[in-house]
Design an enzyme around this catalytic site. Sequence first.
Site: not given
Length: 353
Positions: A317-318
């Site tokens: 993610g991120e």
Amino acid sequence: MSLLTDTITRIGSLDSAAATAAQARQDVLTKPQGALGRLETLSVQIAGITGQTRPRLNNPAVIVMAADHGVARRGVSAYPSEVTSQMVLNFLNGGAAINVLARHIGARVIVVDIGVAANLPSHSELIDRKLGMGTADFSVEPAMSRAQAQQAVEIGIACAYDAIASGVDLLATGDMGIGNTTASSAVVAAITGRPVAEVTGRGAGIDDAGLARKIAVIEQALALHHPDPRDALDVLTKVGGFEIGGLAGVILGAAARRVPVVIDGFISGAAALIACTLAPSAQPFLIAALRSVERGHDAVFAHLDLTPLFDLGMRLGEGTGAVLGMSLCQAACKILDEMATFGEAGVSGKVEG
């Protein structure tokens, strides 16, 4: 008229003339037609999105929405909720994977606190749009109010508009929130109609018992709330997350401004389902970066008719996958813009017949 309604009405269709011109140029560049595969079709899509026959993408940015989830208290994550706020500070200090990859391609990282369950210190690079100290535990009550759901989407729209007004010409979506794969699986199951077990994975690394608990919690929530799959705000209200709504808004805002938006992994995929349920016309503006390890991601692709650019076994993610995807978008557009044609290079073309 609300910002959400106004934005949806502003989403048009791809510019077919620009896309046709881009394809015509691709066909006479010094290579066999189609030899660069997805890079060619990607450049044509971006031409259609932007309305430019030779688009140049020089100012990329990733918008990372951060929020906490009340459902995390049910033991559905391998990490405690305080990691959300700790990782936001890591983003702001430039020490996370997203920072490294963004620096690699020269992209700006825009961090938005849309619902972190902590009072974060003020920071010049942090946008404070907190809607609450995390969502409610949706296994026993709705995650948020309908008003908050609309606010979340509109915060994302405003963030996209602000970034574009500052010169950003390529956007990516990113997320941070302990428990957000649980909310994303609930959103995906609600909208696609797939069985919960089919769209629920291990997130940040829960064991078998944790996975069984996660599936049971989501099934309980869907049975309790009966979210309407045709009403994206209802789904977001009942089983979503503030950052999921925010990212849906980023997608809608980018589409309304004709800016390509590269979507990251599973959480961004859930946001894309919300966005495209609100505005089906946004779908052609989406560029799916990666196939996540999260098992529900393929259900998102099937529902939205998207094909990811790559599969590297990622699940962080991120916005990490989306930033890598932005680099491919830039490369595709540089190929279209900077390669010589057969005529310009004095290279003989394909022999016909």
